[in-house]
Design a protein around this motif. Structure first.
Motif, short mmCIF file in Angstrom:
data_model
loop_
_atom_site.label_atom_id
_atom_site.label_comp_id
_atom_site.label_asym_id
_atom_site.label_seq_id
_atom_site.Cartn_x
_atom_site.Cartn_y
_atom_site.Cartn_z
N SER A 5 -47.00 29.17 -29.41
CA SER A 5 -46.60 29.07 -30.82
C SER A 5 -45.66 27.90 -31.08
O SER A 5 -45.79 27.21 -32.09
N ASN A 6 -44.70 27.69 -30.21
CA ASN A 6 -43.70 26.64 -30.44
C ASN A 6 -44.07 25.31 -29.82
O ASN A 6 -43.42 24.30 -30.11
N LEU B 2 -53.90 13.49 -29.93
CA LEU B 2 -54.69 14.29 -28.99
C LEU B 2 -53.95 15.50 -28.42
O LEU B 2 -54.51 16.60 -28.40
N PRO B 3 -52.70 15.37 -27.97
CA PRO B 3 -52.02 16.57 -27.44
C PRO B 3 -51.92 17.70 -28.46
O PRO B 3 -52.14 18.87 -28.13
N GLN B 4 -51.60 17.36 -29.71
CA GLN B 4 -51.49 18.39 -30.75
C GLN B 4 -52.84 19.05 -31.02
O GLN B 4 -52.93 20.27 -31.18
N LEU B 5 -53.90 18.24 -31.07
CA LEU B 5 -55.23 18.80 -31.28
C LEU B 5 -55.62 19.74 -30.16
O LEU B 5 -56.20 20.81 -30.40
N GLY C 208 -50.51 27.43 -38.50
CA GLY C 208 -50.05 26.43 -37.54
C GLY C 208 -50.82 25.13 -37.63
O GLY C 208 -50.23 24.05 -37.82
N PRO C 209 -52.16 25.18 -37.51
CA PRO C 209 -52.91 23.93 -37.61
C PRO C 209 -52.77 23.21 -38.94
O PRO C 209 -52.72 21.98 -38.98
N THR D 67 -56.20 23.78 -30.55
CA THR D 67 -57.50 24.32 -30.19
C THR D 67 -57.36 25.43 -29.15
O THR D 67 -57.98 26.49 -29.28
N VAL D 68 -56.55 25.19 -28.13
CA VAL D 68 -56.35 26.21 -27.09
C VAL D 68 -55.70 27.45 -27.67
O VAL D 68 -56.10 28.58 -27.38
#
Length: 157
Positions: A130-131, A92-95, A12-13, A99-100
């Protein structure tokens, strides 16, 4: 085919963060062009304040705090540091989601069997987040397409 849990955790990342970075760079460049051209448009056309204009003004206020702008209202230039900050804010939201998800819901390699339990295949476990990463990336694409449509009448330089 996946062979270890590490591949499941990194998939995913390794896909979503570069994808979000690419779209964040496009968004940052769009902000930079708009922030450079918009003062001239406002001055000459006296255009009304649209949703797109308000969004760019909010980002400009967050990034630049207006004190970094040149004194002339018709000539503005966005510094590389400001552009980097816009790209970071769009990423930032994706990071945070990645991370979470990595910390709270680590993905593991599992065996998924068919209905009679005779044949199994390796799959990665899914999490509630996941999505969300895909929704964020495609949401940013949607916003970029909308903003590009709204600013289609900008003069070409």
């Amino acid at each position: 085919a996946r062979e270890s849990s590490l591949q499941c955790r990194l998939a995913g990342p390794l896909i979503l963060i570069p994808m979000q970075t690419m779209y964040a760079m496009v968004g940052g460049r769009l902000w930079r062009v708009h922030s450079s051209i918009s003062p001239l448009l406002v001055y000459t056309l006296h255009q009304e304040r649209s949703w797109t204009r308000l969004t760019f003004d909010i980002i400009t206020e967050l990034v630049c705090r207006k004190k970094n702008w040149e004194k002339s209202p018709l000539r503005r230039s966005a510094k590389a540091r400001q552009l980097l900050l816009v790209v970071f804010l769009l990423m930032l939201p994706q990071l945070l989601v990645q991370t979470v998800e990595a910390l709270l819901y680590p993905s593991d390699l599992e065996i998924e069997y068919n209905s009679d339990q005779s044949i199994g295949s390796y799959v990665c476990s899914t999490s509630p987040l996941s999505n969300v990463g895909f929704y964020l990336a495609y949401g940013l694409v949607g916003v970029l397409v909308f903003v590009a449509y709204q600013t289609r009448m900008l003069p070409s330089l």
